[in-house]
Write a protein that holds these residues in place. Structure first.
Motif, PDB file in Angstrom:
ATOM      1  N   TYR A  57       1.286  -1.444  -0.019  1.00 25.07           N
ATOM      2  CA  TYR A  57       0.225   0.003   0.141  1.00 25.07           C
ATOM      3  C   TYR A  57       0.976   1.432   0.670  1.00 25.07           C
ATOM      4  CZ  TYR A  57      -2.938   3.863   1.858  1.00 25.07           C
ATOM      5  OH  TYR A  57      -4.186   4.915   1.989  1.00 25.07           O
ATOM      6  N   LYS A  58       2.012   1.858   0.974  1.00 23.93           N
ATOM      7  CA  LYS A  58       2.378   2.635   0.934  1.00 23.93           C
ATOM      8  C   LYS A  58       3.668   2.709   0.378  1.00 23.93           C
ATOM      9  CE  LYS A  58       3.637   2.607   5.810  1.00 23.93           C
ATOM     10  NZ  LYS A  58       4.696   2.592   7.084  1.00 23.93           N
ATOM     11  N   LYS A  59       3.645   1.247  -0.915  1.00 20.05           N
ATOM     12  CA  LYS A  59       4.407   1.701  -2.364  1.00 20.05           C
ATOM     13  C   LYS A  59       4.090   2.324  -3.684  1.00 20.05           C
ATOM     14  CE  LYS A  59       7.098  -1.038  -6.081  1.00 20.05           C
ATOM     15  NZ  LYS A  59       7.661  -2.958  -5.825  1.00 20.05           N
ATOM     16  N   ALA A  60       2.621   1.511  -3.120  1.00 19.15           N
ATOM     17  CA  ALA A  60       1.712   2.198  -4.146  1.00 19.15           C
ATOM     18  C   ALA A  60       1.540   3.926  -4.393  1.00 19.15           C
ATOM     19  CB  ALA A  60       0.084   1.847  -4.497  1.00 19.15           C
ATOM     20  N   ARG A  61       0.927   4.345  -2.836  1.00 21.11           N
ATOM     21  CA  ARG A  61       1.205   5.118  -2.764  1.00 21.11           C
ATOM     22  C   ARG A  61       1.974   6.082  -2.873  1.00 21.11           C
ATOM     23  NH1 ARG A  61      -0.910   8.035   3.470  1.00 21.11           N
ATOM     24  NH2 ARG A  61      -1.069  10.063   2.694  1.00 21.11           N
ATOM     25  N   HIS A  62       3.581   5.440  -2.857  1.00 20.75           N
ATOM     26  CA  HIS A  62       4.448   6.423  -2.789  1.00 20.75           C
ATOM     27  C   HIS A  62       4.418   6.686  -4.916  1.00 20.75           C
ATOM     28  CE1 HIS A  62       8.293   8.800  -2.690  1.00 20.75           C
ATOM     29  NE2 HIS A  62       8.894   8.130  -3.376  1.00 20.75           N
ATOM     30  N   GLU A  63       4.316   5.492  -5.082  1.00 25.45           N
ATOM     31  CA  GLU A  63       4.259   5.805  -6.825  1.00 25.45           C
ATOM     32  C   GLU A  63       2.858   6.879  -6.973  1.00 25.45           C
ATOM     33  OE1 GLU A  63       3.835   2.295  -8.342  1.00 25.45           O
ATOM     34  OE2 GLU A  63       6.395   1.134  -7.269  1.00 25.45           O
ATOM     35  N   THR A  64       2.246   7.075  -6.797  1.00 24.79           N
ATOM     36  CA  THR A  64       0.831   8.147  -6.858  1.00 24.79           C
ATOM     37  C   THR A  64       1.159   8.651  -6.698  1.00 24.79           C
ATOM     38  OG1 THR A  64      -0.096   5.851  -6.715  1.00 24.79           O
ATOM     39  CG2 THR A  64      -1.716   7.986  -7.153  1.00 24.79           C
ATOM     40  N   GLU A  65       1.988   9.421  -5.692  1.00 32.15           N
ATOM     41  CA  GLU A  65       2.382  10.322  -5.390  1.00 32.15           C
ATOM     42  C   GLU A  65       3.648  11.360  -6.095  1.00 32.15           C
ATOM     43  OE1 GLU A  65       3.307  10.389  -1.156  1.00 32.15           O
ATOM     44  OE2 GLU A  65       1.315  10.613  -0.594  1.00 32.15           O
ATOM     45  N   LEU A  68      -7.390  16.826 -11.643  1.00 33.04           N
ATOM     46  CA  LEU A  68      -6.386  16.721 -10.752  1.00 33.04           C
ATOM     47  C   LEU A  68      -6.966  17.221  -8.892  1.00 33.04           C
ATOM     48  CD1 LEU A  68      -3.717  19.283 -12.513  1.00 33.04           C
ATOM     49  CD2 LEU A  68      -3.682  16.734 -12.204  1.00 33.04           C
ATOM     50  N   ASP A  69      -7.831  17.529  -9.330  1.00 41.95           N
ATOM     51  CA  ASP A  69      -7.952  17.645  -7.280  1.00 41.95           C
ATOM     52  C   ASP A  69      -9.355  16.377  -6.759  1.00 41.95           C
ATOM     53  OD1 ASP A  69      -8.313  20.847  -7.699  1.00 41.95           O
ATOM     54  OD2 ASP A  69      -9.915  21.253  -8.107  1.00 41.95           O
ATOM     55  N   GLU A  70      -9.187  15.389  -8.042  1.00 43.50           N
ATOM     56  CA  GLU A  70      -9.966  14.470  -7.488  1.00 43.50           C
ATOM     57  C   GLU A  70      -9.011  13.611  -7.305  1.00 43.50           C
ATOM     58  OE1 GLU A  70     -13.463  12.391  -8.995  1.00 43.50           O
ATOM     59  OE2 GLU A  70     -14.143  14.443 -10.044  1.00 43.50           O
ATOM     60  N   ILE A  71      -7.717  13.331  -7.867  1.00 38.57           N
ATOM     61  CA  ILE A  71      -6.537  12.844  -7.699  1.00 38.57           C
ATOM     62  C   ILE A  71      -5.757  13.012  -6.280  1.00 38.57           C
ATOM     63  CG2 ILE A  71      -4.495  12.418  -8.971  1.00 38.57           C
ATOM     64  CD1 ILE A  71      -5.277  12.639 -11.598  1.00 38.57           C
ATOM     65  N   GLN A  72      -5.405  13.958  -5.866  1.00 36.12           N
ATOM     66  CA  GLN A  72      -5.356  14.838  -5.285  1.00 36.12           C
ATOM     67  C   GLN A  72      -5.843  14.184  -3.908  1.00 36.12           C
ATOM     68  OE1 GLN A  72      -4.878  18.451  -5.326  1.00 36.12           O
ATOM     69  NE2 GLN A  72      -2.486  18.369  -6.182  1.00 36.12           N
ATOM     70  N   LYS A  73      -6.949  13.883  -3.869  1.00 35.89           N
ATOM     71  CA  LYS A  73      -8.111  13.899  -3.162  1.00 35.89           C
ATOM     72  C   LYS A  73      -7.866  12.462  -2.209  1.00 35.89           C
ATOM     73  CE  LYS A  73     -10.917  17.696  -3.140  1.00 35.89           C
ATOM     74  NZ  LYS A  73     -12.838  18.316  -3.914  1.00 35.89           N
ATOM     75  N   LYS A  74      -7.892  11.409  -3.111  1.00 39.93           N
ATOM     76  CA  LYS A  74      -7.479   9.969  -3.357  1.00 39.93           C
ATOM     77  C   LYS A  74      -6.244  10.021  -2.783  1.00 39.93           C
ATOM     78  CE  LYS A  74      -9.761   6.183  -5.378  1.00 39.93           C
ATOM     79  NZ  LYS A  74     -10.541   5.702  -6.113  1.00 39.93           N
ATOM     80  N   VAL A  75      -5.264  10.392  -3.592  1.00 33.62           N
ATOM     81  CA  VAL A  75      -3.990  10.204  -3.228  1.00 33.62           C
ATOM     82  C   VAL A  75      -3.773  10.116  -1.441  1.00 33.62           C
ATOM     83  CG1 VAL A  75      -1.514  10.677  -3.158  1.00 33.62           C
ATOM     84  CG2 VAL A  75      -3.021  10.121  -5.097  1.00 33.62           C
ATOM     85  N   LYS A  76      -4.173  11.494  -0.693  1.00 31.83           N
ATOM     86  CA  LYS A  76      -3.917  11.649   0.144  1.00 31.83           C
ATOM     87  C   LYS A  76      -4.789  10.354   0.925  1.00 31.83           C
ATOM     88  CE  LYS A  76      -3.551  16.830  -0.646  1.00 31.83           C
ATOM     89  NZ  LYS A  76      -3.983  18.346   0.070  1.00 31.83           N
ATOM     90  N   LYS A  77      -6.267   9.840   0.682  1.00 35.23           N
ATOM     91  CA  LYS A  77      -6.595   8.700   1.365  1.00 35.23           C
ATOM     92  C   LYS A  77      -5.748   7.669   1.816  1.00 35.23           C
ATOM     93  CE  LYS A  77     -11.628   9.846   0.010  1.00 35.23           C
ATOM     94  NZ  LYS A  77     -12.690   9.717  -0.594  1.00 35.23           N
TER      95      LYS A  77
END
Length: 98
Positions: free
Chosen positions: A38-46, A89-98
């Motif tokens: 999960y952390k790896k996927a989140r890091h890649e998305t960020e 972009l706003d929705e992407i940012q919100k999803k990544v922060k979750k």
């Protein structure tokens, strides 16, 4: 809601009863692996999001920017529809922060 020491002990007892003492290390390993993935996927998305924002600032062709944003939204299972790049972009940012 605060979990106290009594609740933690109760949870451990239930886990031992359900899975047995021999299965607990295996269960802990699988939870650790899932957390790591999960952390790896989140890091890649960020990182991808930073790259898209950087490309927007650098002035890459509009079609390339838009396609990257839409691809990232699709990867995050966001419905693209008729949304603007800024909305996506706003929705992407919100999803990544979750």
């Amino acid at each position: 809601m605060i979990i106290g020491p009594q609740e933690i002990v109760l949870v451990f007892l239930v886990v031992i009863i359900l899975f047995g003492a021999s299965k607990i290390p295996e269960l802990a390993r699988s939870i650790g692996k899932a957390t790591g993935e999960y952390k790896k996927a989140r890091h890649e998305t960020e990182n991808e999001l930073r790259d898209v924002e950087k490309s927007l600032k650098e002035g890459h062709p509009i079609e390339e920017k838009s396609s990257k944003i839409k691809q990232m939204a699709n990867d995050l299972e966001i419905v693209v529809g008729d949304k603007s790049d800024e909305q996506l972009l706003d929705e992407i940012q919100k999803k990544v922060k979750k």
